[in-house]
Design a protein around this motif. Structure first.
Motif: not given
Length: 123
Positions: A13-14, A87-88, A122-123
C-alpha cells in the motif's frame, strides 16, 4: 556466466516498504557496479540508483532520493534496494544490472541484467 536474480517484489500500500534483492553469481564483482532500473507499463526503462561494489558509493535518481537505499552484502554477493514511503508511481518492474563503472549518466555499464521483479503500490 554472470547471472543476476531479483526477488522481493510484491503488492504494497501507499506509504509502505519493500526490500528487493539481487543475487549475483558467475564472477567476482569487486570491481563492478550494480544498479537498479524500473519500467512501468507504457514507459521507458528508468534509472533508480547504483552502488560501486568497492567502497560502496551510491547514487540515486531524484525521484527516489531520500526514500530508497541501495546496500550490499559482500559475503552473499547480493545487492539490496530498500524502498520506503512507496507511492503508486513507483509501480513498475524492477531490474538489477551490473557492469564496470564508467562516466555514463548511470555511472556504470549495464552489461548484465536480471529478469525483473514486479512491484505494485496500491493507492
Amino acid at each position: 556466466q554472470v547471472r543476476l536474480v531479483e526477488s522481493g517484489g510484491g503488492l504494497v500500500r501507499t506509504g509502505g516498504s519493500l526490500r528487493l534483492s539481487c543475487a549475483a553469481s558467475g564472477r567476482t564483482f569487486s570491481s563492478y557496479a550494480m544498479g537498479w532500473f524500473r519500467q512501468a507499463p507504457g514507459k521507458e526503462r528508468e534509472f533508480v540508483g547504483r552502488i560501486i561494489w568497492s567502497g560502496g558509493s551510491t547514487f540515486y535518481a531524484d525521484s527516489v532520493k531520500g526514500r530508497f537505499t541501495i546496500s550490499k552484502d559482500n559475503a552473499k554477493n547480493t545487492v539490496y534496494l530498500q524502498m520506503n514511503s512507496l507511492k503508486p508511481e513507483d509501480t513498475a518492474v524492477y531490474f538489477c544490472a551490473a557492469g564496470y563503472p564508467d562516466f555514463s549518466d548511470y555511472g556504470f555499464r549495464t552489461d548484465y541484467w536480471g529478469q525483473g521483479t514486479q512491484v505494485t503500490v496500491s493507492s
